[in-house]
Enzyme design. Structure first.
Site, short mmCIF file in Angstrom:
data_model
loop_
_atom_site.label_atom_id
_atom_site.label_comp_id
_atom_site.label_asym_id
_atom_site.label_seq_id
_atom_site.Cartn_x
_atom_site.Cartn_y
_atom_site.Cartn_z
CG ASP A 353 -1.86 1.13 1.31
OD1 ASP A 353 -2.65 1.29 0.36
OD2 ASP A 353 -1.81 1.88 2.30
CD GLU A 390 -2.07 2.62 -3.45
OE1 GLU A 390 -3.18 3.11 -3.74
OE2 GLU A 390 -1.70 2.42 -2.27
#
Length: 646
Positions: A353, A390
């Protein structure tokens, strides 16, 4: 058919090179290895006096002259089906070795070819082709079809812990209980606290649905205990959330997925934890504890407090200068990263993330050290695993092959796609990253230009493992404001452009949502046979099957053939097969020089479509692609005739 004489002239043929096996002798070069590179030059380009590569080892330009290869098959004088093949040998002197092609005409004019295309002026190193000597992604990555699941909203098993805890009045104090058919609450606290009770055994019970779509890679958003439905605010990384069924449920899910040929990757927040995380609470309670160094605490003279993700206090930011944090979380066999790759969990990789923010704050930038440590730990623990990062904006600088195998990013594919295929003026709230949360109106040329600009920053093999997502759990759903008939066009491009096609759970049911939270609706199980859902499901099954059945769509090269305002055409190609792709957002016609397809097509041998209802016709040296309405079409063509590597 409109007569060819009435068509716009085809795009002039240009020299071509990409990172695929047609043009590069090895996809996994070692440092110091000599790699053979090939360039295709159309006969119509004109005579050349010098062809070769310009690379930049150790930041010092070097030129390697190419030789013209003898013809094979049809053609003469070094020509194969209307193309000359040139070959240069380049030593890989750095872990990321950039190069471009230089062609000098008989008139002395220079043409440079890099990942952006042909240029008559000198080009930037940033846009060079790249050979990467770092450890490659697992072989299965490029051919994967990914399905993304948000566990709380996907499926609830018959023995879901949520139901028992709710009946006993023992749900966590933060949770706002909801029934499966309730409306998602888009306003805080419901936005983060509303809990529908999906669990990992529920995911396991729906694996046949994934298999029916052609999915072979399952991506789970976080499964660790937290104080929100999204679980990006972990309270510990030591166990799977009991609300999801605990460790045993994850083990059962992975075992069942593997039995169906489906790999499973998890989701880690390397940028932050939750403010209720055991490490953060220890850090707050005792300024002398080792955990105090895990976070960025400000001096009282500077107002006190701590740094967090985008200023959200529930997500305190990690300080990766701490050796102890690295040891516990990302480094070595006892780390969180390694533990869930091994027995009994056997995950097949991680999505990280906000990887772009990890380790970065002001003058501090430890991002490279963190990502390389994660990669090294994964190689030691389970080499055949995938690492995705990401980075919602221009990700190229972090994605040069030293760590992340591919990107979860919106710049090369998602934003250009939306800008071309959504209704003009559509809003775009949530995490897509559009300026002012508005979708700009693109022509097909704009779509192509934006896609190429951002994709060209990646090495070829990074492109192959980068996610082609129509939308995700952080964004509105594509279907919310799509033009009529645009869904097959969008999904067709996701499966046919280089990268991993992604299905965000619910897209195959035609779900809509105006932002990331509104798109996290519980799955409408039981509606699979409804008239509204059947054609959407069939579109997904057919196009994902096309991807699975045509390996060239996963690893073949790509040449763009024609670009119009309302349609684009390209070919994915290998020695075994080529696939011609035509994507139109409305009625459109494109013309292509038949030599561009590698062989002269005639009216008698125009191929039948693999998918779609557009027409392909050939006459007088032109191939004409026609669509009467929005749609995606693909045709199988013979593989490219190329000189043997020998």
């Amino acid at each position: 058919m409109t007569p060819p004489t009435a068509l716009a002239p085809p795009t002039p043929l240009a020299p071509h090179h990409d990172g695929s096996p047609l043009h590069v002798s090895t996809q996994t070069p070692a440092l110091g290895e000599t790699v053979r590179l090939r360039l295709r030059v159309p006969e119509s380009f004109g005579p050349v006096s010098w062809v070769g590569t310009r690379s930049n080892p150790n930041r010092e330009p070097r030129f390697d002259e190419a030789v013209l290869l003898p013809s094979t098959g049809s053609g003469s004088g070094g020509s194969v089906d209307g193309w000359q093949w040139w070959e240069a040998s380049v030593e890989v002197e750095n872990p990321v070795h950039g190069y471009r092609w230089l062609l000098v005409g008989d008139d002395g004019r220079q043409h440079w070819l890099n990942q952006l295309g042909l240029s008559t002026v000198e080009t930037r190193d940033h846009d060079d082709f790249r050979l990467v000597a770092h450890e490659p992604a697992p072989e299965w990555a490029a051919s994967s079809v990914m399905y993304q699941v948000f566990p709380d909203r996907f499926a609830k098993s018959g023995a879901a812990p949520f139901d028992a805890l709710r009946a006993a009045g023992e749900l966590p104090e933060w949770a706002i209980a909801a029934d499966w058919g309730d409306t998602v609450d888009p306003v805080y606290p419901g936005r983060s606290k509303q809990l529908f009770g999906g669990d990992l055994d529920g995911v396991r019970e729906k694996l046949d649905h994934l298999a029916s779509l052609g999915v072979d890679l399952l991506y789970l958003t976080p499964v660790f205990p937290a104080r929100s439905n999204h679980r990006y605010d972990a309270t510990t990384f030591d166990l799977v959330d009991p609300l999801l069924g605990g460790d045993e449920a994850l083990v059962r899910l992975v075992e069942a997925a593997h039995a169906r040929g489906i790999r499973v990757i998890g989701d880690l927040t390397s940028n932050h934890s939750g403010d209720a995380h055991e490490w953060f609470r220890a850090a707050q309670a005792d300024g002398e504890t080792p955990e105090r160094e895990f976070y960025f605490f400000r001096d009282e003279a500077d107002g006190g407090g701590y740094e967090s993700w985008l200023g959200v206090p529930s997500l305190p930011k990690f300080d990766w200068s701490s050796d102890e944090l690295r040891r516990r979380f990302i480094e070595g066999p006892d780390s969180v990263v390694a533990r869930f790759l091994g027995a009994p969990f056997h995950l097949d990789g991680w999505r990280i993330d906000v990887a772009n923010m990890t380790g970065r704050l002001g003058s501090a930038d430890l991002n490279a050290e963190v990502r390389r440590t994660i990669r090294r730990t994964m190689l030691d623990a389970k080499p055949d695993t995938l690492l995705l990062g990401e980075s919602t904006n221009d990700a190229a600088s972090d994605f040069q092959g030293d760590a992340w195998h591919g990107a979860m990013t919106y710049t090369p594919f998602t934003r250009p796609l939306w800008s071309w295929l959504l209704e003009p003026g559509s809003p775009a709230g949530g995490g897509l990253g559009f300026a002012l949360q508005q979708v700009p109106a693109f022509t097909g040329g704009d779509f192509h230009s934006a896609h190429l600009r951002f994709a060209s920053g990646f090495p070829w093999r990074t492109r192959l493992a980068t996610m082609n997502a129509l939308d995700t759990h952080d964004t509105p759903r594509f279907a919310t404001h799509a033009r009529p008939g645009a869904l097959p066009v969008a999904l067709g491009l996701a499966v046919s452009l280089p990268g991993i096609p992604v299905v965000w759970a619910g897209d195959e049911f035609g779900l809509t949502g105006v932002d990331g939270e509104a798109s996290r609706t519980p799955m409408p199980w039981g509606s699979e046979t409804s008239p509204e859902v059947v054609p959407v499901l069939e579109t997904y099954r057919s196009l994902l099957r096309l991807r699975r059945e045509r390996p060239v769509l996963a690893t073949g090269g790509i040449r763009w053939l024609a670009i119009g305002d309302d349609a684009v055409a390209f070919v994915r190609e290998s020695a075994e097969e080529s696939v011609l792709v035509f994507a139109a957002r409305s009625e459109a016609t494109l013309s292509i020089d038949s030599v561009a397809l590698g062989a002269e097509l005639t009216a008698a041998d125009a191929p039948a479509p693999l998918y779609g209802h557009a027409r392909v016709e050939a006459s007088a040296g032109l191939v004409t692609l026609q669509a009467d309405e929005a749609g995606f079409a693909a045709w199988s063509l013979p593989g490219i005739s190329a000189p043997s590597w020998g």
